[in-house]
Design a protein around this motif. Structure first.
Motif, PDB file in Angstrom:
ATOM      1  N   PRO A 195      39.683  56.935  42.272  1.00 26.93           N
ATOM      2  CA  PRO A 195      39.169  58.313  42.321  1.00 26.93           C
ATOM      3  C   PRO A 195      39.181  58.943  43.720  1.00 26.93           C
ATOM      4  O   PRO A 195      38.803  60.096  43.863  1.00 26.93           O
ATOM      5  CB  PRO A 195      37.735  58.159  41.824  1.00 26.93           C
ATOM      6  CG  PRO A 195      37.353  56.768  42.178  1.00 26.93           C
ATOM      7  CD  PRO A 195      38.598  55.952  42.158  1.00 26.93           C
TER       8      PRO A 195
ATOM      9  N   CYS B 114      39.090  50.593  39.918  1.00 21.89           N
ATOM     10  CA  CYS B 114      40.376  49.898  39.795  1.00 21.89           C
ATOM     11  C   CYS B 114      40.208  48.606  39.001  1.00 21.89           C
ATOM     12  O   CYS B 114      41.081  48.227  38.224  1.00 21.89           O
ATOM     13  CB  CYS B 114      40.972  49.617  41.162  1.00 21.89           C
ATOM     14  SG  CYS B 114      39.869  48.745  42.271  1.00 21.89           S
TER      15      CYS B 114
ATOM     16  N   CYS C  41      39.120  52.937  50.580  1.00 26.52           N
ATOM     17  CA  CYS C  41      38.438  52.209  49.502  1.00 26.52           C
ATOM     18  C   CYS C  41      36.928  52.214  49.735  1.00 26.52           C
ATOM     19  O   CYS C  41      36.458  51.937  50.830  1.00 26.52           O
ATOM     20  CB  CYS C  41      38.947  50.777  49.427  1.00 26.52           C
ATOM     21  SG  CYS C  41      38.170  49.868  48.088  1.00 26.52           S
ATOM     22  N   MET C  42      36.169  52.571  48.688  1.00 29.04           N
ATOM     23  CA  MET C  42      34.708  52.627  48.835  1.00 29.04           C
ATOM     24  C   MET C  42      34.027  51.560  47.963  1.00 29.04           C
ATOM     25  O   MET C  42      32.815  51.552  47.814  1.00 29.04           O
ATOM     26  CB  MET C  42      34.198  54.024  48.477  1.00 29.04           C
ATOM     27  CG  MET C  42      34.588  54.485  47.100  1.00 29.04           C
ATOM     28  SD  MET C  42      33.962  56.126  46.739  1.00 29.04           S
ATOM     29  CE  MET C  42      34.843  56.500  45.222  1.00 29.04           C
ATOM     30  N   GLY C  43      34.837  50.679  47.353  1.00 28.74           N
ATOM     31  CA  GLY C  43      34.259  49.576  46.574  1.00 28.74           C
ATOM     32  C   GLY C  43      33.602  50.010  45.282  1.00 28.74           C
ATOM     33  O   GLY C  43      32.612  49.430  44.852  1.00 28.74           O
ATOM     34  N   CYS C  44      34.199  51.026  44.631  1.00 28.00           N
ATOM     35  CA  CYS C  44      33.515  51.633  43.483  1.00 28.00           C
ATOM     36  C   CYS C  44      33.734  50.898  42.166  1.00 28.00           C
ATOM     37  O   CYS C  44      33.035  51.141  41.200  1.00 28.00           O
ATOM     38  CB  CYS C  44      33.966  53.068  43.316  1.00 28.00           C
ATOM     39  SG  CYS C  44      35.662  53.201  42.743  1.00 28.00           S
ATOM     40  N   GLU C  45      34.781  50.071  42.067  1.00 34.43           N
ATOM     41  CA  GLU C  45      34.975  49.279  40.849  1.00 34.43           C
ATOM     42  C   GLU C  45      35.917  49.929  39.820  1.00 34.43           C
ATOM     43  O   GLU C  45      36.264  49.311  38.818  1.00 34.43           O
ATOM     44  CB  GLU C  45      33.591  49.013  40.259  1.00 34.43           C
ATOM     45  CG  GLU C  45      33.436  48.080  39.192  1.00 34.43           C
ATOM     46  CD  GLU C  45      31.964  47.757  38.894  1.00 34.43           C
ATOM     47  OE1 GLU C  45      31.788  47.233  37.823  1.00 34.43           O
ATOM     48  OE2 GLU C  45      31.026  48.002  39.680  1.00 34.43           O
TER      49      GLU C  45
ATOM     50  N   GLY D 202      42.649  54.027  47.410  1.00 29.00           N
ATOM     51  CA  GLY D 202      42.023  52.960  48.194  1.00 29.00           C
ATOM     52  C   GLY D 202      42.779  51.657  48.076  1.00 29.00           C
ATOM     53  O   GLY D 202      42.433  50.669  48.724  1.00 29.00           O
ATOM     54  N   VAL D 203      43.791  51.644  47.203  1.00 33.50           N
ATOM     55  CA  VAL D 203      44.658  50.465  47.094  1.00 33.50           C
ATOM     56  C   VAL D 203      46.074  50.990  46.846  1.00 33.50           C
ATOM     57  O   VAL D 203      46.246  51.963  46.117  1.00 33.50           O
ATOM     58  CB  VAL D 203      44.186  49.502  45.974  1.00 33.50           C
ATOM     59  CG1 VAL D 203      44.157  50.146  44.617  1.00 33.50           C
ATOM     60  CG2 VAL D 203      45.028  48.241  45.930  1.00 33.50           C
TER      61      VAL D 203
END
Ligand code: SF4
Ligand code: SF4
Length: 202
Positions: free
Chosen positions: A93, A53, A47-51, A98-99
Protein backbone atom coordinates in the motif's frame (compact mmCIF):
# COMPACT_ATOMS: atom_id res chain seq x y z
CA UNK A 1 28.48 -47.61 -40.89
CA UNK A 2 31.72 -45.73 -41.66
CA UNK A 3 30.13 -42.53 -42.97
CA UNK A 4 27.79 -41.85 -40.06
CA UNK A 5 30.76 -42.13 -37.65
CA UNK A 6 32.75 -39.62 -39.68
CA UNK A 7 29.77 -37.27 -39.74
CA UNK A 8 29.46 -37.47 -35.94
CA UNK A 9 33.19 -36.82 -35.57
CA UNK A 10 32.90 -33.75 -37.81
CA UNK A 11 29.97 -32.47 -35.75
CA UNK A 12 31.87 -33.00 -32.50
CA UNK A 13 34.93 -31.11 -33.80
CA UNK A 14 32.76 -28.28 -35.09
CA UNK A 15 31.09 -28.03 -31.67
CA UNK A 16 34.45 -27.94 -29.86
CA UNK A 17 35.81 -25.08 -31.99
CA UNK A 18 32.65 -23.03 -32.40
CA UNK A 19 31.37 -20.24 -30.12
CA UNK A 20 29.76 -21.37 -26.83
CA UNK A 21 25.93 -21.29 -26.81
CA UNK A 22 25.57 -21.44 -23.02
CA UNK A 23 26.84 -18.97 -20.40
CA UNK A 24 29.69 -19.75 -17.96
CA UNK A 25 27.46 -19.14 -14.91
CA UNK A 26 28.28 -19.46 -11.97
CA UNK A 27 31.94 -18.72 -12.96
CA UNK A 28 30.84 -15.58 -14.79
CA UNK A 29 27.83 -13.35 -14.18
CA UNK A 30 24.94 -13.95 -16.50
CA UNK A 31 22.55 -10.99 -16.10
CA UNK A 32 18.83 -11.66 -16.38
CA UNK A 33 16.93 -9.67 -19.02
CA UNK A 34 15.03 -6.47 -18.23
CA UNK A 35 11.66 -7.25 -16.60
CA UNK A 36 12.86 -10.58 -15.16
CA UNK A 37 11.17 -11.42 -11.84
CA UNK A 38 13.83 -12.58 -9.38
CA UNK A 39 14.46 -12.51 -5.62
CA UNK A 40 12.27 -9.96 -3.79
CA UNK A 41 14.24 -7.48 -1.67
CA UNK A 42 12.63 -5.14 0.90
CA UNK A 43 13.22 -1.42 0.59
CA UNK A 44 13.74 -0.21 4.17
CA UNK A 45 13.01 3.37 3.22
CA UNK A 46 9.45 2.51 2.19
CA UNK A 47 8.54 -0.71 3.99
CA UNK A 48 6.57 0.01 7.18
CA UNK A 49 6.07 -3.62 8.28
CA UNK A 50 2.32 -3.55 7.74
CA UNK A 51 1.81 -7.22 6.78
CA UNK A 52 -0.18 -6.63 3.55
CA UNK A 53 2.43 -8.41 1.41
CA UNK A 54 2.37 -11.40 3.77
CA UNK A 55 -1.40 -11.71 3.33
CA UNK A 56 -1.07 -11.46 -0.46
CA UNK A 57 1.73 -14.03 -0.78
CA UNK A 58 0.34 -17.31 -2.16
CA UNK A 59 3.44 -19.33 -1.18
CA UNK A 60 3.72 -18.43 2.50
CA UNK A 61 7.15 -17.09 1.67
CA UNK A 62 6.74 -14.09 4.00
CA UNK A 63 6.57 -14.90 7.69
CA UNK A 64 5.77 -12.37 10.39
CA UNK A 65 6.71 -12.95 14.04
CA UNK A 66 5.49 -10.53 16.69
CA UNK A 67 7.22 -10.39 20.04
CA UNK A 68 4.86 -8.37 22.23
CA UNK A 69 7.19 -8.53 25.27
CA UNK A 70 10.04 -6.91 23.39
CA UNK A 71 7.76 -4.79 21.18
CA UNK A 72 9.39 -6.20 18.07
CA UNK A 73 8.14 -7.47 14.72
CA UNK A 74 10.41 -9.61 12.56
CA UNK A 75 9.55 -10.08 8.88
CA UNK A 76 11.37 -12.89 7.10
CA UNK A 77 11.15 -13.30 3.32
CA UNK A 78 12.13 -16.80 2.20
CA UNK A 79 13.53 -16.88 -1.33
CA UNK A 80 13.48 -20.68 -1.47
CA UNK A 81 9.67 -20.69 -1.02
CA UNK A 82 9.03 -17.77 -3.36
CA UNK A 83 7.45 -18.38 -6.77
CA UNK A 84 8.31 -14.85 -8.01
CA UNK A 85 4.69 -13.98 -8.71
CA UNK A 86 5.20 -10.32 -7.74
CA UNK A 87 2.03 -10.09 -5.60
CA UNK A 88 3.99 -8.68 -2.63
CA UNK A 89 5.27 -5.78 -4.73
CA UNK A 90 1.90 -5.20 -6.40
CA UNK A 91 -0.22 -5.25 -3.23
CA UNK A 92 2.06 -3.03 -1.11
CA UNK A 93 0.00 0.00 0.00
CA UNK A 94 2.99 2.38 0.07
CA UNK A 95 3.52 5.10 -2.59
CA UNK A 96 6.71 3.27 -3.59
CA UNK A 97 6.65 -0.52 -3.05
CA UNK A 98 8.29 -1.57 0.21
CA UNK A 99 9.48 -4.72 -1.53
CA UNK A 100 10.74 -5.06 -5.09
CA UNK A 101 11.48 -8.05 -7.26
CA UNK A 102 15.09 -7.89 -8.42
CA UNK A 103 16.82 -9.49 -11.41
CA UNK A 104 18.71 -11.86 -9.08
CA UNK A 105 17.90 -15.53 -9.62
CA UNK A 106 20.69 -17.39 -7.82
CA UNK A 107 19.33 -18.92 -4.63
CA UNK A 108 22.14 -21.39 -4.02
CA UNK A 109 24.08 -21.17 -0.75
CA UNK A 110 25.76 -23.10 2.02
CA UNK A 111 23.12 -22.72 4.75
CA UNK A 112 19.33 -22.12 5.00
CA UNK A 113 20.09 -18.69 6.53
CA UNK A 114 21.38 -17.51 3.17
CA UNK A 115 17.95 -18.20 1.63
CA UNK A 116 16.08 -15.44 3.37
CA UNK A 117 16.21 -11.80 4.35
CA UNK A 118 14.96 -10.33 7.64
CA UNK A 119 13.64 -6.95 8.75
CA UNK A 120 12.93 -5.70 12.26
CA UNK A 121 10.25 -3.18 13.27
CA UNK A 122 9.25 -1.60 16.55
CA UNK A 123 5.76 -2.66 17.62
CA UNK A 124 3.37 -0.31 19.37
CA UNK A 125 1.62 -2.09 22.23
CA UNK A 126 -1.41 -1.00 24.27
CA UNK A 127 -0.11 0.11 27.67
CA UNK A 128 -3.07 -1.51 29.42
CA UNK A 129 -3.90 -4.81 27.75
CA UNK A 130 -0.71 -5.35 25.69
CA UNK A 131 -2.55 -5.93 22.43
CA UNK A 132 -0.63 -4.41 19.56
CA UNK A 133 -1.69 -1.44 17.48
CA UNK A 134 0.74 -1.87 14.59
CA UNK A 135 4.33 -0.94 13.94
CA UNK A 136 5.62 2.49 14.90
CA UNK A 137 6.46 3.15 11.24
CA UNK A 138 2.89 2.25 10.24
CA UNK A 139 1.44 4.79 12.65
CA UNK A 140 3.96 7.41 11.56
CA UNK A 141 3.17 6.77 7.89
CA UNK A 142 -0.57 7.04 8.53
CA UNK A 143 -0.04 10.18 10.56
CA UNK A 144 2.11 11.70 7.79
CA UNK A 145 -0.55 10.96 5.19
CA UNK A 146 -3.34 12.45 7.31
CA UNK A 147 -1.34 15.61 7.98
CA UNK A 148 -0.86 17.45 11.31
CA UNK A 149 -4.45 18.71 11.61
CA UNK A 150 -6.24 15.38 11.17
CA UNK A 151 -3.70 13.22 12.95
CA UNK A 152 -3.82 15.48 16.01
CA UNK A 153 -7.31 14.16 16.68
CA UNK A 154 -5.81 10.78 17.56
CA UNK A 155 -3.53 10.60 20.63
CA UNK A 156 -1.85 7.47 19.21
CA UNK A 157 -0.95 9.28 15.97
CA UNK A 158 0.22 12.28 17.94
CA UNK A 159 2.48 10.09 20.08
CA UNK A 160 3.83 8.29 17.02
CA UNK A 161 4.71 11.65 15.45
CA UNK A 162 6.40 12.73 18.67
CA UNK A 163 8.49 9.57 18.73
CA UNK A 164 10.17 10.62 15.52
CA UNK A 165 12.14 13.04 17.69
CA UNK A 166 11.57 12.04 21.34
CA UNK A 167 12.57 8.99 23.42
CA UNK A 168 11.87 6.92 25.52
CA UNK A 169 8.57 5.56 24.35
CA UNK A 170 5.74 6.59 26.68
CA UNK A 171 3.24 4.11 28.00
CA UNK A 172 5.30 1.00 27.40
CA UNK A 173 4.85 -0.46 30.86
CA UNK A 174 1.65 -2.43 31.38
CA UNK A 175 -0.64 -0.77 33.96
CA UNK A 176 -3.42 -2.22 36.06
CA UNK A 177 -5.63 0.83 36.45
CA UNK A 178 -6.50 3.31 33.78
CA UNK A 179 -6.28 6.97 34.73
CA UNK A 180 -6.66 10.34 33.02
CA UNK A 181 -2.92 10.46 32.27
CA UNK A 182 -3.35 7.32 30.17
CA UNK A 183 -5.05 9.39 27.48
CA UNK A 184 -1.57 10.30 26.34
CA UNK A 185 -0.18 6.77 26.20
CA UNK A 186 -0.62 4.19 23.47
CA UNK A 187 -3.98 2.46 23.98
CA UNK A 188 -6.00 0.05 21.88
CA UNK A 189 -9.51 1.29 20.92
CA UNK A 190 -11.18 -0.79 23.68
CA UNK A 191 -8.93 0.54 26.48
CA UNK A 192 -9.16 4.09 25.12
CA UNK A 193 -12.93 3.84 25.20
CA UNK A 194 -12.67 2.73 28.84
CA UNK A 195 -10.54 5.79 29.71
CA UNK A 196 -13.04 8.19 28.15
CA UNK A 197 -15.95 6.36 29.76
CA UNK A 198 -14.32 6.70 33.20
CA UNK A 199 -13.54 10.33 32.50
CA UNK A 200 -17.19 10.94 31.72
CA UNK A 201 -18.10 9.20 35.01
CA UNK A 202 -19.97 6.30 33.36
S1 SF4 B 1 6.55 -4.42 1.76
FE1 SF4 B 1 4.74 -3.11 1.73
S2 SF4 B 1 3.06 -4.49 2.22
FE2 SF4 B 1 4.95 -5.54 2.85
S3 SF4 B 1 5.22 -5.00 5.00
FE3 SF4 B 1 6.38 -3.53 3.78
S4 SF4 B 1 4.96 -1.79 3.52
FE4 SF4 B 1 3.71 -3.55 4.14
S1 SF4 C 1 6.97 -12.83 -5.22
FE1 SF4 C 1 5.04 -13.91 -4.77
S2 SF4 C 1 5.67 -15.80 -3.76
FE2 SF4 C 1 7.45 -14.43 -3.72
S3 SF4 C 1 7.32 -13.41 -1.74
FE3 SF4 C 1 6.29 -12.10 -3.24
S4 SF4 C 1 4.11 -12.71 -3.13
FE4 SF4 C 1 5.31 -14.33 -2.14
Amino acid sequence: MKFPKLRELKEALTAVFSKRYTSRFPFEESPAPEGFRGKPFPDDEWCMGCEACCEACPSEAIIIEDNIKESKRIITRYWDRCNYCGQCEEKCPQEQPGVKLSREYDISGYSPDEMNIKQEFELIVCSKCSSFLGTLKQLQTASGRMGPALSSSSPDMLLARQLQTTRPMPGKAKRKEITRSDIFTFLCPVCRHEVYRKEAGN
